[in-house]
Motif scaffolding. Structure first.
Motif, PDB file in Angstrom:
ATOM      1  N   ARG A 133       0.845  -1.099   0.091  1.00 32.18           N
ATOM      2  CA  ARG A 133      -0.060  -0.149   0.133  1.00 32.18           C
ATOM      3  C   ARG A 133       0.862   1.102   0.161  1.00 32.18           C
ATOM      4  O   ARG A 133       0.188   2.219  -0.576  1.00 32.18           O
ATOM      5  CB  ARG A 133      -0.947   0.040   1.277  1.00 32.18           C
ATOM      6  N   THR A 136       7.038   2.442   2.474  1.00 33.91           N
ATOM      7  CA  THR A 136       7.477   1.845   3.667  1.00 33.91           C
ATOM      8  C   THR A 136       7.062   0.481   4.011  1.00 33.91           C
ATOM      9  O   THR A 136       7.490   0.073   4.967  1.00 33.91           O
ATOM     10  CB  THR A 136       6.799   2.686   4.723  1.00 33.91           C
ATOM     11  N   VAL A 140      12.357  -5.114   4.912  1.00 29.83           N
ATOM     12  CA  VAL A 140      13.887  -4.669   5.001  1.00 29.83           C
ATOM     13  C   VAL A 140      14.778  -5.511   3.979  1.00 29.83           C
ATOM     14  O   VAL A 140      15.669  -4.918   3.637  1.00 29.83           O
ATOM     15  CB  VAL A 140      14.544  -4.637   6.404  1.00 29.83           C
ATOM     16  N   LYS A 143      15.133  -4.375   0.458  1.00 30.65           N
ATOM     17  CA  LYS A 143      15.329  -2.815   0.143  1.00 30.65           C
ATOM     18  C   LYS A 143      16.426  -2.632  -0.718  1.00 30.65           C
ATOM     19  O   LYS A 143      17.380  -3.287  -0.803  1.00 30.65           O
ATOM     20  CB  LYS A 143      15.762  -2.284   1.346  1.00 30.65           C
ATOM     21  N   SER A 203      11.403 -13.122   3.033  1.00 26.81           N
ATOM     22  CA  SER A 203      10.832 -13.470   4.295  1.00 26.81           C
ATOM     23  C   SER A 203       9.972 -14.706   4.128  1.00 26.81           C
ATOM     24  O   SER A 203       9.790 -15.752   4.740  1.00 26.81           O
ATOM     25  CB  SER A 203       9.902 -12.356   4.714  1.00 26.81           C
ATOM     26  N   PHE A 207      10.021 -18.088   6.045  1.00 26.50           N
ATOM     27  CA  PHE A 207       9.089 -18.219   7.214  1.00 26.50           C
ATOM     28  C   PHE A 207       7.562 -17.903   6.751  1.00 26.50           C
ATOM     29  O   PHE A 207       7.211 -17.421   5.826  1.00 26.50           O
ATOM     30  CB  PHE A 207       9.611 -16.738   7.735  1.00 26.50           C
ATOM     31  N   CYS A 211       2.620 -13.013   9.826  1.00 29.73           N
ATOM     32  CA  CYS A 211       3.302 -11.713  10.122  1.00 29.73           C
ATOM     33  C   CYS A 211       4.442 -11.180   9.189  1.00 29.73           C
ATOM     34  O   CYS A 211       4.741 -10.024   9.177  1.00 29.73           O
ATOM     35  CB  CYS A 211       3.618 -11.494  11.559  1.00 29.73           C
ATOM     36  N   ALA A 212       4.890 -12.272   8.240  1.00 28.73           N
ATOM     37  CA  ALA A 212       6.066 -11.826   7.533  1.00 28.73           C
ATOM     38  C   ALA A 212       5.735 -11.698   6.031  1.00 28.73           C
ATOM     39  O   ALA A 212       5.235 -12.495   5.430  1.00 28.73           O
ATOM     40  CB  ALA A 212       6.807 -13.188   7.676  1.00 28.73           C
ATOM     41  N   PRO A 213       5.795 -10.657   5.937  1.00 26.31           N
ATOM     42  CA  PRO A 213       5.424 -10.039   4.227  1.00 26.31           C
ATOM     43  C   PRO A 213       6.415 -10.224   3.347  1.00 26.31           C
ATOM     44  O   PRO A 213       7.709 -10.604   3.740  1.00 26.31           O
ATOM     45  CB  PRO A 213       5.311  -8.357   4.457  1.00 26.31           C
TER      46      PRO A 213
ATOM     47  N   PHE B  11       4.201  -6.522  15.180  1.00 24.71           N
ATOM     48  CA  PHE B  11       5.141  -7.152  14.604  1.00 24.71           C
ATOM     49  C   PHE B  11       5.981  -6.390  13.823  1.00 24.71           C
ATOM     50  O   PHE B  11       5.657  -5.558  13.080  1.00 24.71           O
ATOM     51  CB  PHE B  11       4.451  -8.354  13.950  1.00 24.71           C
ATOM     52  N   GLN B  13      10.338  -6.139  11.607  1.00 25.57           N
ATOM     53  CA  GLN B  13      11.422  -6.908  11.209  1.00 25.57           C
ATOM     54  C   GLN B  13      12.501  -5.762  11.045  1.00 25.57           C
ATOM     55  O   GLN B  13      12.271  -4.719  11.061  1.00 25.57           O
ATOM     56  CB  GLN B  13      11.044  -7.152   9.721  1.00 25.57           C
ATOM     57  N   TYR B  14      13.807  -6.297  11.019  1.00 25.77           N
ATOM     58  CA  TYR B  14      14.826  -5.442  10.907  1.00 25.77           C
ATOM     59  C   TYR B  14      15.976  -6.344  10.316  1.00 25.77           C
ATOM     60  O   TYR B  14      15.977  -7.484  10.660  1.00 25.77           O
ATOM     61  CB  TYR B  14      15.287  -4.843  12.307  1.00 25.77           C
ATOM     62  N   LEU B  66      13.062 -11.700  10.735  1.00 28.27           N
ATOM     63  CA  LEU B  66      11.859 -11.283   9.861  1.00 28.27           C
ATOM     64  C   LEU B  66      10.681 -10.997  10.638  1.00 28.27           C
ATOM     65  O   LEU B  66       9.669 -10.315   9.976  1.00 28.27           O
ATOM     66  CB  LEU B  66      11.795 -12.531   9.103  1.00 28.27           C
ATOM     67  N   CYS B  67      10.295 -11.333  11.798  1.00 32.62           N
ATOM     68  CA  CYS B  67       9.289 -11.168  12.287  1.00 32.62           C
ATOM     69  C   CYS B  67       9.378 -11.228  13.897  1.00 32.62           C
ATOM     70  O   CYS B  67       9.202 -12.313  14.621  1.00 32.62           O
ATOM     71  CB  CYS B  67       8.137 -12.122  11.994  1.00 32.62           C
ATOM     72  N   GLN B  86      -4.011  -0.028  11.608  1.00 29.79           N
ATOM     73  CA  GLN B  86      -3.155   0.028  10.448  1.00 29.79           C
ATOM     74  C   GLN B  86      -2.846   1.789  10.523  1.00 29.79           C
ATOM     75  O   GLN B  86      -1.457   1.766  10.164  1.00 29.79           O
ATOM     76  CB  GLN B  86      -4.116   0.223   9.071  1.00 29.79           C
ATOM     77  N   ASP B  90       1.532   2.559   9.633  1.00 28.08           N
ATOM     78  CA  ASP B  90       1.930   3.540   8.990  1.00 28.08           C
ATOM     79  C   ASP B  90       2.785   4.700   9.509  1.00 28.08           C
ATOM     80  O   ASP B  90       3.707   5.126   9.109  1.00 28.08           O
ATOM     81  CB  ASP B  90       0.446   4.091   8.051  1.00 28.08           C
ATOM     82  N   ASN B  93       6.055   3.324  10.736  1.00 27.70           N
ATOM     83  CA  ASN B  93       6.905   3.450   9.461  1.00 27.70           C
ATOM     84  C   ASN B  93       7.534   4.593   8.959  1.00 27.70           C
ATOM     85  O   ASN B  93       8.514   4.945   8.408  1.00 27.70           O
ATOM     86  CB  ASN B  93       6.424   2.432   8.630  1.00 27.70           C
ATOM     87  N   PHE B  94       6.722   5.661   9.236  1.00 26.29           N
ATOM     88  CA  PHE B  94       6.901   7.049   8.774  1.00 26.29           C
ATOM     89  C   PHE B  94       8.190   7.495   9.543  1.00 26.29           C
ATOM     90  O   PHE B  94       9.107   7.945   8.900  1.00 26.29           O
ATOM     91  CB  PHE B  94       5.777   7.733   8.766  1.00 26.29           C
ATOM     92  N   LYS B  97      11.661   5.592   9.023  1.00 27.09           N
ATOM     93  CA  LYS B  97      12.207   5.594   7.575  1.00 27.09           C
ATOM     94  C   LYS B  97      13.518   5.362   7.323  1.00 27.09           C
ATOM     95  O   LYS B  97      13.949   4.703   6.421  1.00 27.09           O
ATOM     96  CB  LYS B  97      11.281   6.406   6.701  1.00 27.09           C
ATOM     97  N   PRO B 100      16.603   0.505   8.878  1.00 27.40           N
ATOM     98  CA  PRO B 100      16.138  -0.606   8.304  1.00 27.40           C
ATOM     99  C   PRO B 100      15.382  -1.510   9.307  1.00 27.40           C
ATOM    100  O   PRO B 100      15.841  -2.514   9.828  1.00 27.40           O
ATOM    101  CB  PRO B 100      17.613  -1.466   7.897  1.00 27.40           C
ATOM    102  N   ARG B 102      10.990  -1.979  10.039  1.00 23.94           N
ATOM    103  CA  ARG B 102       9.601  -2.064   9.449  1.00 23.94           C
ATOM    104  C   ARG B 102       8.722  -2.582  10.465  1.00 23.94           C
ATOM    105  O   ARG B 102       8.921  -3.796  10.667  1.00 23.94           O
ATOM    106  CB  ARG B 102       9.550  -2.777   8.019  1.00 23.94           C
ATOM    107  N   THR B 104       5.371  -4.440  10.557  1.00 23.74           N
ATOM    108  CA  THR B 104       4.700  -5.159   9.546  1.00 23.74           C
ATOM    109  C   THR B 104       3.090  -5.430   9.800  1.00 23.74           C
ATOM    110  O   THR B 104       2.047  -5.497   9.011  1.00 23.74           O
ATOM    111  CB  THR B 104       5.022  -6.472   9.363  1.00 23.74           C
ATOM    112  N   ARG B 105       2.869  -5.343  11.348  1.00 24.94           N
ATOM    113  CA  ARG B 105       1.282  -5.600  11.751  1.00 24.94           C
ATOM    114  C   ARG B 105       1.250  -4.830  13.107  1.00 24.94           C
ATOM    115  O   ARG B 105       2.184  -4.956  13.829  1.00 24.94           O
ATOM    116  CB  ARG B 105       1.009  -6.830  11.850  1.00 24.94           C
TER     117      ARG B 105
END
Lengths: 213, 213
Positions: A133, A136, A140, A143, A203, A207, A211-213, B11, B13-14, B66-67, B86, B90, B93-94, B97, B100, B102, B104-105
């Motif tokens: 969407r 962000t 990771v 990237k 991911s 996995f 939760c893992a995109p 959740f 990731q990094y 990953l999670c 949501q 967002d 994450n903003f 930014k 590294p 993120r 995810t949920r």
């Protein structure tokens, strides 16, 4: 005594994010090309000749290469025998170590070999992250490795069908930019393969939780 | 009026390469933890409460996730309603930014939920690059994403057989370090799955020439 230079075909890869592209940039430019670093690495081997790396395929700013190629001449001092292929790979990688550039293979070639003029084909890989969407949401681990398609659903079947129209030998004159070099370049090209593969993220391969995109 | 804080399970990731680990480090340390950045991002939402992020799973220096998961309370000013799940993703994450990391949920959870004490399982992924003669042969796309096994051939069948011995519920007392926390931790653990998958590198997935390792 080995008076003549040995020519090598080298294959190399790079993460292009931090470079201006593969081609050499002038000394005064802040962002360098991959070629600058290749030439610096070759010079560290202290050849007696002027060092020029001839790249086979141009890539633009931020573009990576899994397997680009180039040729380079190396004439060693005095009675030193030519470098063995694997020793050249190891020595260049040693000197490149701080850079995300790796030499993967080297082959001793004839002195009239030219990496660019003897190249017979290229393969391009385009990676898209679909279903995000917002940028962000890029995982990771992806990237700088793919292009985010936001709010877009790809119709793989339609894309495959369209790509099939490009297969074979065609005159691509209408697709090219005009420049002083235009008259010397052949606009007739053959596309051997165009393939679309739905992929999974790093991911997803490792996995399998929600939760893992 | 919404006087009480809303608790969220997040959740995230990094890429852990640049961090000291996931856990928060003291302000005077040069290398920071992922948690420092999560808390900074939450504070940018200007909650009225003190911000504490409770991480479910510790990871060490250079280890990626990953999670991973955590919980955090956010009480907004005055009569603002709790953030939607949501919108929290967002917004964090903003603010993250440049890092590294993120989200995810996010899930709104009950105020007695605890990310660490309610965690029921973990999955570890170990990635090895086999067949390299030297660490400089690591493909640029795998940098910091796997451990180089030099001059080592893995016997996957033997490893799978050995891993099968660990499946099920066992007392791992002899494998753990002794610390003041030891008496409070249960050494009996259940291993549900141990799987070895021969993988391919990023290059190999996309490109099938000899030169791409």
């Amino acid at each position: 005594m080995h008076k003549s230079a040995a020519r090598y075909l080298i294959f190399f890869q790079y993460a292009g994010t931090k470079y201006s592209g593969v081609m050499k940039t002038a000394a005064e430019q802040a962002v360098e090309g991959v070629e600058n670093h290749l030439e610096i690495a070759v010079r560290k081997l202290k050849p007696v000749n002027e060092v020029s790396v001839f790249i086979s395929s141009r890539t633009d700013t931020g573009v990576h290469a899994l397997c680009n190629s180039a040729h380079v001449d190396i004439q060693r001092r005095g009675d030193k025998p030519p470098l063995l292929e694997q020793d050249l790979v190891d020595a260049l990688n040693f000197h490149l170590k701080a850079e995300p550039i790796r030499i993967t293979r080297a082959y001793r070639v004839h002195s009239d070999f030219h990496a660019r003029y003897r190249a017979v084909s290229r393969t391009y890989v385009y990676r898209f992250a679909a279903g995000l969407r917002h940028h962000t949401e890029m995982p990771v681990t992806e990237k700088d490795l793919c292009w985010a398609l936001r709010d877009t659903r790809l119709n793989i079947d339609a894309m495959q069908e369209a790509a099939a129209l490009l297969l074979g030998t065609h005159d691509f004159s209408t697709f090219r930019a005009l420049s002083s070099e235009t008259p010397f370049k052949n606009p007739v090209k053959t596309l051997e393969k165009a393939q679309l593969d739905p992929g999974v993220s790093f991911s997803q391969r490792h996995f399998h939780r929600m939760c893992a995109p």
